[in-house]
Design an enzyme around this catalytic site. Structure first.
Site, PDB file in Angstrom:
ATOM      1  CB  CYS A   5      12.298  10.590   0.994  1.00  0.00           C
ATOM      2  SG  CYS A   5      10.677  10.113   0.485  1.00  0.00           S
ATOM      3  CG  ASP A  31       4.002  -2.453   3.017  1.00  0.00           C
ATOM      4  OD1 ASP A  31       3.707  -1.389   3.583  1.00  0.00           O
ATOM      5  OD2 ASP A  31       4.994  -3.154   3.345  1.00  0.00           O
ATOM      6  CG  HIS A  98       6.825  10.479   0.504  1.00  0.00           C
ATOM      7  ND1 HIS A  98       7.587  10.987  -0.536  1.00  0.00           N
ATOM      8  CD2 HIS A  98       5.546  10.489   0.059  1.00  0.00           C
ATOM      9  CE1 HIS A  98       6.806  11.303  -1.560  1.00  0.00           C
ATOM     10  NE2 HIS A  98       5.550  11.001  -1.221  1.00  0.00           N
ATOM     11  CG  HIS A 100       2.925   5.916   3.581  1.00  0.00           C
ATOM     12  ND1 HIS A 100       3.980   6.614   4.137  1.00  0.00           N
ATOM     13  CD2 HIS A 100       2.709   4.855   4.390  1.00  0.00           C
ATOM     14  CE1 HIS A 100       4.403   5.983   5.218  1.00  0.00           C
ATOM     15  NE2 HIS A 100       3.638   4.913   5.404  1.00  0.00           N
ATOM     16  CG  HIS A 102      -0.297   1.606   5.503  1.00  0.00           C
ATOM     17  ND1 HIS A 102       0.715   0.726   5.213  1.00  0.00           N
ATOM     18  CD2 HIS A 102       0.273   2.613   6.207  1.00  0.00           C
ATOM     19  CE1 HIS A 102       1.848   1.160   5.729  1.00  0.00           C
ATOM     20  NE2 HIS A 102       1.614   2.318   6.344  1.00  0.00           N
TER      21      HIS A 102
END
Ligand code: AMP
Ligand code: ZN
Length: 119
Positions: A5, A31, A98, A100, A102
């Site tokens: 991934c 990001d 996966h 995460h 933000h």
């Protein structure tokens, strides 16, 4: 088992990222397609596909991510608050499977969380 991934590959350094934090269990990077002046993600090194796959065995890891969030946000200049988003599954519009978190912020307030639908 090694995962292919994209965030596992970033964790292993196989794909470059603008990393802002790393320890034994988690890491954080900007990001690639930011939607706010500051937009980074905090990610466990362990591959957990989404919050829908998380369970009590992940309690410490999930706590660590949130407990470290403010220090990371401040390191990026977010001294007056920030927004934390976890997209989960199809309805949550998750794109990378996966887990995460933000972290979003910027000099100006971000506005309301979601646009209200017209009545
Ligand atoms: P989500 O919709 O919550 O799954 O968000 C996935 C995020 O990962 C998106 O905001 C993407 O812009 C971001 N992203 C995808 N690939 C990369 C990458 N190689 N480096 C940094 N961010 C990425
Ligand atoms: Zn992964």
């Amino acid at each position: 088992m090694m995962s292919d991934c994209i965030f596992c590959r970033i964790a292993r350094g196989e794909i470059p990222s603008k990393k802002i934090y790393e320890d034994e269990e988690i890491f954080a990077f900007h990001d690639i397609n930011p939607i706010a002046p500051v937009h980074f993600m905090i990610v466990p090194k362990l591959h957990i596909a989404s919050l829908a796959e998380a369970n009590m065995s992940h309690q410490m890891l999930l706590g660590r991510i949130l407990a470290k969030a403010n220090d990371m946000a401040r390191s990026q200049g977010l001294n007056e608050g920030f927004r934390t988003i976890i997209n989960t599954g199809r309805i949550g519009h998750q794109e990378v499977y996966h887990l995460h978190v933000h972290i979003l912020g910027g000099p100006e307030p971000l506005g309301s969380m979601l646009k209200r639908k017209a009545p």
